[in-house]
Scaffold this motif. Structure first.
Motif, PDB file in Angstrom:
ATOM      1  N   UNK A 121       0.843  -1.196   0.000  1.00 40.16           N
ATOM      2  CA  UNK A 121       0.000   0.000   0.000  1.00 40.16           C
ATOM      3  C   UNK A 121       0.878   1.246   0.000  1.00 40.16           C
ATOM      4  N   UNK A 122       0.351   2.303  -0.587  1.00 45.12           N
ATOM      5  CA  UNK A 122       1.070   3.565  -0.640  1.00 45.12           C
ATOM      6  C   UNK A 122       1.155   4.203   0.742  1.00 45.12           C
ATOM      7  N   UNK A 123       0.102   4.048   1.523  1.00 43.83           N
ATOM      8  CA  UNK A 123       0.026   4.615   2.869  1.00 43.83           C
ATOM      9  C   UNK A 123      -0.753   3.631   3.737  1.00 43.83           C
ATOM     10  N   UNK A 124      -0.273   3.363   4.952  1.00 41.83           N
ATOM     11  CA  UNK A 124      -0.925   2.401   5.849  1.00 41.83           C
ATOM     12  C   UNK A 124      -0.998   2.985   7.257  1.00 41.83           C
ATOM     13  N   UNK A 125      -2.152   2.812   7.895  1.00 40.64           N
ATOM     14  CA  UNK A 125      -2.327   3.170   9.301  1.00 40.64           C
ATOM     15  C   UNK A 125      -2.983   1.980   9.995  1.00 40.64           C
ATOM     16  N   UNK A 126      -2.452   1.615  11.150  1.00 40.92           N
ATOM     17  CA  UNK A 126      -3.021   0.508  11.923  1.00 40.92           C
ATOM     18  C   UNK A 126      -3.420   1.063  13.284  1.00 40.92           C
ATOM     19  N   UNK A 127      -4.684   0.895  13.627  1.00 40.38           N
ATOM     20  CA  UNK A 127      -5.189   1.377  14.910  1.00 40.38           C
ATOM     21  C   UNK A 127      -5.754   0.196  15.685  1.00 40.38           C
ATOM     22  N   UNK A 128      -5.165  -0.077  16.846  1.00 38.52           N
ATOM     23  CA  UNK A 128      -5.653  -1.142  17.729  1.00 38.52           C
ATOM     24  C   UNK A 128      -6.332  -0.481  18.918  1.00 38.52           C
ATOM     25  N   UNK A 129      -7.605  -0.790  19.105  1.00 38.52           N
ATOM     26  CA  UNK A 129      -8.384  -0.187  20.184  1.00 38.52           C
ATOM     27  C   UNK A 129      -9.089  -1.295  20.966  1.00 38.52           C
ATOM     28  N   UNK A 130      -9.717  -0.954  22.070  1.00 41.27           N
ATOM     29  CA  UNK A 130     -10.494  -1.958  22.810  1.00 41.27           C
ATOM     30  C   UNK A 130     -11.663  -2.508  21.991  1.00 41.27           C
ATOM     31  N   UNK A 131     -12.064  -1.833  20.925  1.00 44.47           N
ATOM     32  CA  UNK A 131     -13.179  -2.304  20.097  1.00 44.47           C
ATOM     33  C   UNK A 131     -12.719  -3.158  18.924  1.00 44.47           C
ATOM     34  N   UNK A 132     -11.438  -3.159  18.616  1.00 48.03           N
ATOM     35  CA  UNK A 132     -10.940  -3.942  17.499  1.00 48.03           C
ATOM     36  C   UNK A 132      -9.776  -3.267  16.800  1.00 48.03           C
ATOM     37  N   UNK A 133      -9.317  -3.897  15.731  1.00 48.36           N
ATOM     38  CA  UNK A 133      -8.190  -3.387  14.953  1.00 48.36           C
ATOM     39  C   UNK A 133      -8.713  -2.906  13.604  1.00 48.36           C
ATOM     40  N   UNK A 134      -8.214  -1.744  13.189  1.00 47.72           N
ATOM     41  CA  UNK A 134      -8.561  -1.214  11.873  1.00 47.72           C
ATOM     42  C   UNK A 134      -7.267  -0.985  11.103  1.00 47.72           C
ATOM     43  N   UNK A 135      -7.219  -1.534   9.901  1.00 47.79           N
ATOM     44  CA  UNK A 135      -6.085  -1.314   9.007  1.00 47.79           C
ATOM     45  C   UNK A 135      -6.595  -0.464   7.857  1.00 47.79           C
ATOM     46  N   UNK A 136      -6.025   0.744   7.733  1.00 49.74           N
ATOM     47  CA  UNK A 136      -6.398   1.651   6.639  1.00 49.74           C
ATOM     48  C   UNK A 136      -5.252   1.711   5.649  1.00 49.74           C
ATOM     49  N   UNK A 137      -5.575   1.479   4.392  1.00 48.63           N
ATOM     50  CA  UNK A 137      -4.590   1.487   3.317  1.00 48.63           C
ATOM     51  C   UNK A 137      -5.080   2.433   2.240  1.00 48.63           C
ATOM     52  N   UNK A 138      -4.153   3.077   1.540  1.00 49.50           N
ATOM     53  CA  UNK A 138      -4.587   3.924   0.434  1.00 49.50           C
ATOM     54  C   UNK A 138      -3.576   3.904  -0.700  1.00 49.50           C
TER      55      UNK A 138
END
Length: 147
Positions: A121-138
């Motif tokens: 991916x050109x840009x990646x953000x990974x957020x781990x929270x008490x509600x779950x993990x979100x991987x954002x790619x663009x």
């Protein structure tokens, strides 16, 4: 383009369908043909990670995807419902071979999958929270010539 939302049962067979849908939406959003394989592979890695996390912790919860194209970037967010775990540095504990899985994510495989995503991916953000993990790619959207 408006946001396309997709949720699917956390079963490995649905990862292929998610990849096909994401590739079609990426193409429609203007992502260059040369980048479509990278989009497909990165989303497949993120979805596979989410499916395996759900298999151990919350098999009845769906994996969620959001696909957005704003004319300059095509963004994909893959979200699971597995809470972050302090023992693993924020990411949830994953399945182990003794749980009936072929490989253990805790042996470094999860980090390898995230590294693959970061390389594709050109840009990646990974957020781990008490509600779950979100991987954002663009990825960038190809500029279309003016008529």
């Amino acid at each position: 383009m408006a946001t396309v939302e997709l949720s699917f049962s956390a079963l490995p067979v649905h990862v292929r369908t998610a990849r096909l849908i994401v590739t079609a939406v990426a193409r429609r959003s203007g992502v260059a043909e040369t980048l479509l394989d990278e989009v497909r592979l990165a989303v497949g890695e993120a979805c596979s990670r989410a499916v395996e996390a759900h298999a151990l912790r919350c098999p009845d919860e769906p994996v969620r995807l959001e696909l957005t194209g704003d004319g300059r970037r095509f963004e994909v967010s893959v979200s699971d419902s597995v809470p972050a775990d302090e023992e693993t540095g924020g990411l949830p504990k994953m399945a182990a071979p003794e749980d009936g899985f072929e490989h253990a994510w805790n042996d470094g495989t999860a980090e390898l999958g995230l590294a693959v995503i970061a390389g594709l991916a050109d840009d990646v953000e990974i957020a781990a929270t008490p509600k779950g993990v979100q991987i954002r790619m663009s990825w960038p959207v190809a500029e279309t010539p003016s008529p």
